[in-house]
Design an enzyme around this catalytic site. Sequence first.
Site, PDB file in Angstrom:
ATOM      1  N   ARG A  16      72.006   6.357  59.203  1.00 50.10           N
ATOM      2  CA  ARG A  16      71.842   5.361  60.107  1.00 50.10           C
ATOM      3  C   ARG A  16      70.923   3.880  59.317  1.00 50.10           C
ATOM      4  NH1 ARG A  16      68.380   9.011  63.944  1.00 50.10           N
ATOM      5  NH2 ARG A  16      68.367  10.140  62.187  1.00 50.10           N
ATOM      6  N   GLY A  18      60.778  13.925  53.176  1.00 53.62           N
ATOM      7  CA  GLY A  18      61.005  12.902  52.263  1.00 53.62           C
ATOM      8  C   GLY A  18      61.031  11.418  53.183  1.00 53.62           C
ATOM      9  N   ALA A  45      51.540 -36.913  33.972  1.00 50.39           N
ATOM     10  CA  ALA A  45      52.550 -36.632  35.226  1.00 50.39           C
ATOM     11  C   ALA A  45      54.010 -36.859  34.428  1.00 50.39           C
ATOM     12  CB  ALA A  45      52.479 -37.794  36.086  1.00 50.39           C
TER      13      ALA A  45
HETATM   14  C1  UD1 Z   1      63.224  18.180  62.531  1.00 49.48           C
HETATM   15  C2  UD1 Z   1      62.753  19.536  63.206  1.00 49.48           C
HETATM   16  C3  UD1 Z   1      62.139  19.029  64.403  1.00 49.48           C
HETATM   17  C4  UD1 Z   1      60.993  18.033  64.262  1.00 49.48           C
HETATM   18  C5  UD1 Z   1      61.426  16.916  63.549  1.00 49.48           C
HETATM   19  C6  UD1 Z   1      60.278  16.139  63.122  1.00 49.48           C
HETATM   20  C7  UD1 Z   1      64.296  21.043  62.376  1.00 49.48           C
HETATM   21  C8  UD1 Z   1      65.485  22.077  62.839  1.00 49.48           C
HETATM   22  N1  UD1 Z   1      63.873  20.419  63.518  1.00 49.48           N
HETATM   23  O1  UD1 Z   1      64.023  17.664  63.211  1.00 49.48           O
HETATM   24  O2  UD1 Z   1      61.599  20.263  65.160  1.00 49.48           O
HETATM   25  O3  UD1 Z   1      60.405  17.510  65.610  1.00 49.48           O
HETATM   26  O4  UD1 Z   1      62.127  17.196  62.359  1.00 49.48           O
HETATM   27  O5  UD1 Z   1      60.723  14.578  62.595  1.00 49.48           O
HETATM   28  O6  UD1 Z   1      63.785  21.343  61.342  1.00 49.48           O
HETATM   29  N2  UD1 Z   1      67.001  17.776  55.444  1.00 49.48           N
HETATM   30  C9  UD1 Z   1      67.646  18.341  54.469  1.00 49.48           C
HETATM   31  N3  UD1 Z   1      68.684  19.368  54.274  1.00 49.48           N
HETATM   32  C10 UD1 Z   1      69.297  19.433  55.777  1.00 49.48           C
HETATM   33  C11 UD1 Z   1      68.867  18.859  56.833  1.00 49.48           C
HETATM   34  C12 UD1 Z   1      67.686  18.092  56.784  1.00 49.48           C
HETATM   35  O7  UD1 Z   1      67.229  18.185  53.277  1.00 49.48           O
HETATM   36  O8  UD1 Z   1      70.325  20.209  55.820  1.00 49.48           O
HETATM   37  C13 UD1 Z   1      65.944  17.022  55.327  1.00 49.48           C
HETATM   38  C14 UD1 Z   1      66.183  15.285  55.727  1.00 49.48           C
HETATM   39  O9  UD1 Z   1      66.723  14.592  54.732  1.00 49.48           O
HETATM   40  C15 UD1 Z   1      64.970  15.095  56.343  1.00 49.48           C
HETATM   41  C16 UD1 Z   1      64.456  16.354  56.810  1.00 49.48           C
HETATM   42  O10 UD1 Z   1      65.052  17.579  56.245  1.00 49.48           O
HETATM   43  O11 UD1 Z   1      64.152  14.530  55.340  1.00 49.48           O
HETATM   44  C17 UD1 Z   1      64.328  16.549  58.506  1.00 49.48           C
HETATM   45  O12 UD1 Z   1      65.730  16.678  58.788  1.00 49.48           O
HETATM   46  P1  UD1 Z   1      66.352  15.957  60.159  1.00 49.48           P
HETATM   47  O13 UD1 Z   1      67.884  16.165  60.257  1.00 49.48           O
HETATM   48  O14 UD1 Z   1      65.790  14.546  60.223  1.00 49.48           O
HETATM   49  O15 UD1 Z   1      65.557  17.054  61.376  1.00 49.48           O
HETATM   50  P2  UD1 Z   1      65.201  16.593  62.895  1.00 49.48           P
HETATM   51  O16 UD1 Z   1      66.674  16.924  63.587  1.00 49.48           O
HETATM   52  O17 UD1 Z   1      64.668  15.292  62.790  1.00 49.48           O
END
Ligand code: UD1
Length: 454
Positions: A16, A106, A380
């Site tokens: 995004r 991160g 100047a």
């Molecule tokens: C996650 C939490 C949610 C919480 C929210 C807070 C889970 C299942 N849900 O949701 O409960 O309220 O964060 O912001 O954890 N990432 C990886 N590998 C992956 C998927 C994600 O490294 O396979 C990393 C992403 O880069 C990111 C972080 O994990 O830094 C969070 O992932 P994201 O997909 O944003 O989780 P949310 O759906 O926001």
Amino acid sequence: MSNVQSVILAAGKGTRMKSKKSKILHEVAGRPIIDWVVRCALDAGSTRVVTILGHQSEIIEAHLKKTFGDLVSFAYQREQLGTGHALFCALDELVGYESKTLILSGDVPNLSSQTLSAFLLATEDRSGLITSVLEDAKQYGRIVRSDAGVESIVEYKDATDEQRKIKEINAGFYAFQTAEMDRALRTLLETPPTNAQGEYYLTDVVSMIGPCVGWELNNAQEMEGVNNRVDLAEAEKFAQRRINKYWMLEGVTFLDPETTYVGAEVKLAADVTLSPNVVLMGTTSIDSDTHIASGSIIEDTKIGKSVNILPNCHFEDSKIDDHSNIGPFVHLRPGADIGPECKVGNFVEIKKVRLDRGAKANHHSYLGDGHVGERSNIGAGTIFCNYDGKNKNFIKLGKGVFIGSNSALVAPVTVGDNAYVGAGSTITSDIPEDSLAVARARQKNIEGWAKRKK
Ligand code: UD1
Ligand code: MG
């Protein structure tokens, strides 16, 4: 308290942001987002930080190695199968080191190390997570509690209407007992996920471990992640307010903190005054009683005590000593080194030139590659012709030199102490001390010429 290690989830793509650059390398207050997270982990007392990488792993790894050296190690999640899977990929890097593991995102730049330390302390020897109570709980995971603590986290997409009404949400920061986390994750990965997103949820580890400590965050803005450029701007604003407030409490006057930008690495002394619309970036430092007027952009520049910067200057990688007066509209390019009690004024550009104590260049000049002795005065419109089309050559002016207006000094050239150059001269040879050099056509007056013309 037992030792703690941190792991940062950073394998996601950040689609995004619509950027060529990895989301976590975008900057907040001039510092990459991921660097804020690593620093937060280190400042909260982590002995080591493991970063889980996926997208653009080579670039991010190189960046982190350069910035943090051996303090950061790496694990890799080649396919993004969910937050639980991500952490599973790092188990080899985590199990057998410290007994407690902090998990951070991160893409959350504004969590402070004070907050993280307080959370860590509150979990004692249990596993726990940071929660927040939000009026608009958006699509965050919902916290399900019993008297014993947090029983489980239900992801928004899996939640019932009743559960979606819960206002306490999962902020995405955890402190797990490493052994408990290890067991739960191995069990989690045994069976394919059946949830709405078909992902291995890290949040499921909470119910597998059993009631966890849920520690509520006071300022919900600290936990906000950056997913798009709107979030990035909000994170920037939050960081700016915090940085400016910090410096105000250290004795710096901001006439308008809302329009003053101070980078994360900038250092300011007490009794510095910053006018509206000042931008301080990089490793800039400013000593006491110095005033910066509006409209200046100052990067990687060291400014001394009681310096007065008039409006609309641009400084890059330069140095200004105590009691000097600079501006308005001065451009200091890399290597400009302005000594004490100097004056550099309107529309002067300086590059790689040292001005000794009390030297002046007040109007419309270009000075490049040279040395100006004490108390010398540059008239100047003086130009240092430092470039012959191939090489940059040096110009050396002694002490107390006077360069008349609109002179061109063709490098290399040396001017002795107390020498004068007549206005409008083009100087191509050295000038001995105490002499006057005039290098222009002598003036001729033709009397009665105008009358005869008519
Ligand atoms: C996650 C939490 C949610 C919480 C929210 C807070 C889970 C299942 N849900 O949701 O409960 O309220 O964060 O912001 O954890 N990432 C990886 N590998 C992956 C998927 C994600 O490294 O396979 C990393 C992403 O880069 C990111 C972080 O994990 O830094 C969070 O992932 P994201 O997909 O944003 O989780 P949310 O759906 O926001
Ligand atoms: Mg998220």
